[in-house]
Scaffold this motif. Structure first.
Motif, short mmCIF file in Angstrom:
data_model
loop_
_atom_site.label_atom_id
_atom_site.label_comp_id
_atom_site.label_asym_id
_atom_site.label_seq_id
_atom_site.Cartn_x
_atom_site.Cartn_y
_atom_site.Cartn_z
N ALA A 157 0.82 -1.21 0.00
CA ALA A 157 0.00 0.00 0.00
C ALA A 157 0.85 1.25 0.00
CB ALA A 157 -0.93 -0.01 1.21
N PHE A 158 1.85 1.30 0.88
CA PHE A 158 2.72 2.46 0.95
C PHE A 158 3.50 2.64 -0.34
CE2 PHE A 158 7.07 4.01 1.79
CZ PHE A 158 6.77 5.31 2.16
N SER A 159 4.01 1.53 -0.89
CA SER A 159 4.81 1.61 -2.09
C SER A 159 4.00 2.11 -3.27
CB SER A 159 5.40 0.24 -2.43
OG SER A 159 6.20 -0.23 -1.39
N THR A 160 2.73 1.67 -3.35
CA THR A 160 1.89 2.10 -4.45
C THR A 160 1.70 3.61 -4.42
OG1 THR A 160 0.75 -0.02 -4.46
CG2 THR A 160 -0.36 1.82 -5.53
N VAL A 161 1.43 4.14 -3.24
CA VAL A 161 1.26 5.58 -3.11
C VAL A 161 2.53 6.31 -3.49
CG1 VAL A 161 0.86 7.45 -1.49
CG2 VAL A 161 -0.56 5.41 -1.38
N ALA A 162 3.66 5.84 -2.95
CA ALA A 162 4.93 6.52 -3.18
C ALA A 162 5.35 6.47 -4.64
CB ALA A 162 6.02 5.90 -2.30
N CYS A 163 5.12 5.34 -5.30
CA CYS A 163 5.56 5.19 -6.68
C CYS A 163 4.63 5.86 -7.66
CB CYS A 163 5.69 3.72 -7.04
SG CYS A 163 7.03 2.88 -6.19
N ASN A 164 3.34 5.87 -7.36
CA ASN A 164 2.37 6.37 -8.32
C ASN A 164 2.07 7.85 -8.17
OD1 ASN A 164 2.22 3.78 -9.20
ND2 ASN A 164 0.14 3.38 -8.50
N ASP A 193 9.02 12.23 -10.68
CA ASP A 193 8.72 13.43 -9.91
C ASP A 193 9.96 14.31 -9.87
OD1 ASP A 193 8.10 15.38 -8.09
OD2 ASP A 193 7.21 14.04 -6.61
N PRO A 194 9.97 15.43 -10.59
CA PRO A 194 11.16 16.28 -10.63
C PRO A 194 11.24 17.25 -9.46
CG PRO A 194 9.49 17.21 -12.05
CD PRO A 194 8.90 15.93 -11.49
N THR A 195 10.35 17.11 -8.48
CA THR A 195 10.33 18.06 -7.36
C THR A 195 10.89 17.47 -6.07
OG1 THR A 195 8.11 17.47 -6.53
CG2 THR A 195 8.23 19.05 -8.36
N THR A 196 11.26 16.20 -6.06
CA THR A 196 11.79 15.58 -4.85
C THR A 196 13.32 15.49 -4.96
OG1 THR A 196 11.36 13.39 -5.81
CG2 THR A 196 9.71 14.30 -4.31
N LEU A 197 14.01 16.11 -4.05
CA LEU A 197 15.46 16.19 -4.10
C LEU A 197 16.09 14.86 -3.69
CD1 LEU A 197 17.89 18.09 -4.59
CD2 LEU A 197 17.81 18.63 -2.14
N ASN A 198 16.89 14.31 -4.58
CA ASN A 198 17.61 13.06 -4.29
C ASN A 198 16.67 11.95 -3.84
OD1 ASN A 198 20.03 14.43 -4.84
ND2 ASN A 198 20.26 15.05 -2.70
N ARG A 199 15.55 11.87 -4.53
CA ARG A 199 14.58 10.84 -4.14
C ARG A 199 13.56 10.61 -5.23
NH1 ARG A 199 11.60 10.24 1.65
NH2 ARG A 199 10.36 8.39 1.12
N GLN A 200 13.15 9.34 -5.40
CA GLN A 200 11.99 8.97 -6.18
C GLN A 200 11.23 7.91 -5.40
OE1 GLN A 200 10.70 10.16 -9.31
NE2 GLN A 200 12.11 11.78 -8.66
N GLY A 201 10.08 8.28 -4.87
CA GLY A 201 9.31 7.35 -4.07
C GLY A 201 10.11 6.84 -2.88
N LEU A 249 6.06 -4.19 -11.07
CA LEU A 249 4.60 -4.12 -11.10
C LEU A 249 4.08 -2.86 -10.43
CD1 LEU A 249 3.68 -7.83 -10.26
CD2 LEU A 249 3.32 -6.66 -12.46
N VAL A 250 4.66 -2.52 -9.29
CA VAL A 250 4.15 -1.41 -8.50
C VAL A 250 4.65 -0.06 -9.00
CG1 VAL A 250 4.17 -0.36 -6.20
CG2 VAL A 250 3.84 -2.82 -6.44
N CYS A 251 5.92 0.02 -9.32
CA CYS A 251 6.52 1.32 -9.61
C CYS A 251 6.71 1.63 -11.09
CB CYS A 251 7.88 1.42 -8.91
SG CYS A 251 7.78 1.45 -7.12
#
Length: 223
Positions: free
Chosen positions: A14-21, A121-129, A199-201
């Protein structure tokens, strides 16, 4: 890299889906006002982008018409540190990147930028999901003054259009070298379609490309 998804997939789903999508819920982005499509001749041109895990970035651009080849690898650091085991220490200045070889008579750099800014997401510094560290930063590694101009102008265009709710932090920096990743990273999403992380990301990113830009989408053989 992403081992926790395989190990505790059911608990983290659940958390991963939100973070990746989260990065692919906006409307299609505007076309680049400045582009290099005029008088383009058949041949080969190269673009290098970093937008988080290179598995998904490679998979997306392999579905774009006019792309000849996509290689997953590393950019931003030196050749001597361009190995997965070193890059994951987050001390090499490398970012997981993709080298895109394309036909400029069929596809423009501006169109590549549009896809790139859509599927991460180009707005998260040094991070994607859930992937955190400088190796997951957002970057355009330009190979010519024209690419630099187009990338900077498109970021300004997206900011003016408020395409993203937060400030875009994508680096626009000269390419000093691109180093292909290990063989087992190449075409990872294609070879491992049922991997939980894919599958998720990553599959949602490909679905977004197909839905938002059907004129650019091409399926793998057999899909």
């Amino acid at each position: 890299m992403r081992p926790f998804l395989a190990a505790v997939f059911s608990a983290a789903l659940a958390f991963s889906t939100v973070a990746c999508n989260a990065q692919i819920t906006h409307a299609p982005l505007p076309a680049a006002k400045l582009d290099d499509s005029l008088a383009a001749k058949p041949g080969r041109a190269t673009a290098v982008f970093a937008g988080g895990c290179f598995w998904g970035t490679q998979a997306v651009f392999e579905h774009v018409k006019g792309v000849i080849k996509v290689t997953a690898g590393y950019a931003g650091g030196s050749a001597s540190t361009a190995t997965y085991s070193q890059v994951t220490t987050e001390t090499t200045n490398h970012a997981e990147s993709v080298e895109i070889v394309y036909d400029p008579s069929k596809l423009t750099f501006g169109q590549l930028l549009r896809v790139f800014f859509t599927v991460h997401d180009p707005t998260t510094l040094n991070r994607q999901g859930n992937d955190v560290g400088t190796s997951y930063r957002s970057a355009v590694f330009y190979t010519s003054p024209e690419q630099f101009k187009l990338a900077k102008a498109y970021i300004e265009q997206l900011a003016a259009a408020k395409s993203w709710p937060s400030k875009i932090v994508t680096e626009v920096t000269p390419l000093k070298g691109f180093y292909a990743g290990e063989d087992y990273h190449q075409d990872y999403a294609l070879k491992n379609p049922n991997n939980p992380y894919i599958l998720v990301c990553d599959r949602p990113k490909i679905a977004t490309l197909k839905a938002d830009y059907p004129e650019l989408y091409v399926a793998y053989k057999g899909e």
